[in-house]
Every structure is written in structure tokens, then in C-alpha cells.
Design a protein around this motif. Sequence first.
Motif, mmCIF file in Angstrom:
data_model
loop_
_atom_site.group_PDB
_atom_site.id
_atom_site.type_symbol
_atom_site.label_atom_id
_atom_site.label_comp_id
_atom_site.label_asym_id
_atom_site.label_seq_id
_atom_site.Cartn_x
_atom_site.Cartn_y
_atom_site.Cartn_z
ATOM 1 N N CYS A 1 0.693 -1.344 -0.093
ATOM 2 C CA CYS A 1 0.045 -0.004 0.051
ATOM 3 C C CYS A 1 0.943 1.122 -0.048
ATOM 4 C CB CYS A 1 -1.001 -0.100 1.192
ATOM 5 S SG CYS A 1 -2.244 -1.273 1.210
ATOM 6 N N ALA A 2 2.145 1.296 0.900
ATOM 7 C CA ALA A 2 2.992 2.424 0.944
ATOM 8 C C ALA A 2 3.461 2.453 -0.683
ATOM 9 C CB ALA A 2 3.892 1.975 1.848
ATOM 10 N N TYR A 3 3.963 1.671 -1.323
ATOM 11 C CA TYR A 3 4.359 1.790 -2.484
ATOM 12 C C TYR A 3 3.493 2.286 -3.698
ATOM 13 C CZ TYR A 3 7.022 0.553 -6.930
ATOM 14 O OH TYR A 3 7.796 0.608 -7.996
ATOM 15 N N LEU A 4 2.334 1.911 -3.481
ATOM 16 C CA LEU A 4 1.428 2.362 -4.457
ATOM 17 C C LEU A 4 0.807 3.735 -3.970
ATOM 18 C CD1 LEU A 4 -1.396 -0.726 -4.427
ATOM 19 C CD2 LEU A 4 0.177 0.029 -6.404
ATOM 20 N N SER A 5 0.952 4.016 -2.627
ATOM 21 C CA SER A 5 0.773 5.629 -2.496
ATOM 22 C C SER A 5 2.039 6.398 -3.084
ATOM 23 C CB SER A 5 0.727 5.501 -0.917
ATOM 24 O OG SER A 5 -0.408 5.042 -0.362
#
Length: 276
Positions: free
Chosen positions: A235-239
Motif C-alpha cells: 500500500c505504501a508503494y502504491l501511495s
Amino acid sequence: MPIFEAILFAILQGVTELFPISSLGHGVIVPDLFRWQMDRNSEAFLPFMVVLHLGTATALLVYFHRDWIDLFRGFFRASGKPDNPQSRLLWQLAVGTLPAGLLGLLFEKKLRLLFGNTTLVLVFLSVNGVILLVGDRLKRRGGGKPLDALGYGSALRIGFAQALALFPGISRSGSTLVAGLGSGLDYASAARFSFLLATPIILAAGLLEIPKLMHMTGDIPFALIGVSGVISGVCAYLSIWFLMRYFNRHDVEALRPFGWYCLMVGILGLIWKLAK
């Protein structure tokens, strides 16, 4: 901790750690608002949070791995001197990391006492919204410099802004983004410096707690902790992927939606708390 709460919390952490809306603030408000069963005072909660932070730090390292490789190549090419843009930027990141690192070591335990005060967190989240709206006004007044134009004094000021994230409800990325805009950077450059600056702090916060994991037991299975860390990292990478494109495409008022969101959640949350 129920499995669905752990998964939802991992998603929440992965997104809000890098969006300028405060992961600490949402980590306090959301479980309180929806009356989750999770116990933040549980012995298992610390290893759970450590792994979530390591997932976020891993996402930052993976996304910006070329940047970090170039920075260290430039640093060694210049024999540690700030003789090229990469080496100079690495030194600026080191300077910017000092305030949050030192203040965190000195005051983190005292500031942790604020985490259980949902009302205070909502106030800080509202303040965060005001900070973001002020940041957009700073951008409209001018600026637009690339990252190469950043000075050491500005890097230190951005570092002090990052330290504001020790208060639950104040966003790390939001405060550093606004400080970067106040230093004359454009949105994309301010975001890049903000995310690079966050990497060592988030990584160190996780690594320092790893030895404690070996001596802890609790109600969260280690398999669930590991899965939650992976989810948080994804989720952090996509953010990051979304935000870097978002800031590249917006010349003005890029922070306004996040600012109004924080103000709305903070004010409505305070009204809800007072009405209880």
C-alpha cells in the motif's frame, strides 16, 4: 487482535504514512471511532507496528532505489565531499534527518502519552489541515526551484518540520512538503526530498525495535504480523507511485484536497467527541 482489524490497520498505515494526512493520527482515530478491539497497550502491538514501519521503509527503498544508488555513487565519487549534486543531496538528507532523530530519542516516550488522547489527536489533525492549506498559499506566491537549488539551511528547516510528526495528527510528509514549498521548491521536488528524508527515520524506527521482537509474546500471531507488514509495504508503494505522479501534474493547490480533508475530519471528530 481480529484478523480483519490487523489487515485494515496495515492498509491504513501503508496509505496514511506517505499521504500528508498523518498515519499516527489515523491510527488513533479510526480504531476509536469504529470501536475496534485492538489494544494499543498490548505487548504484541509494538512488534506489529515495527513490522508495518519496516514494510513502509522497504517500499520507499524499492521505489527510490535508483536515487539512493546515485546518491551513494556520487558521494564516493566525491570522496565524501559535497562536490557533486548527488553527494551534496546526501549530505542535505543527513542534515535534515538530525532534528527528528535527536528530538525523537529525547521526547518520544513523553509524546507517546498523547497517543491515547483522541481529542488532542483531532486537534493536531485540524492543525495539519491548516498547515497544508498554508503550503498551497506559499506555492502560489512563487517558487518552483528544482532540488539542486536547495541549500543546507533549508534542508535543516525541512528536518525540523519533519520533527513535528512526533505529534500524533501532524503528518510527516505534509509538514516536510510544506517546508520544502516554503524553501521555494516545486511540488515534485519537495515530495521527492520529503520521501527520501522519511526513509532513514522510518527505517531506523523499525530496526531499533527489532531486538525487542525476540522477547515479546502477545495475542497477534507472527504470521499475521508478517502478512500485515507486506500489505503495508504494498500500500505504501502504491501511495508513493500515485503521489509522485500527482505532484508532477499539479502546479498549484496540490495540497488543498488533503488540507480540507484533515480539517473536516478533525472538526467533525471533535464535534462527535463533544456530543458523546
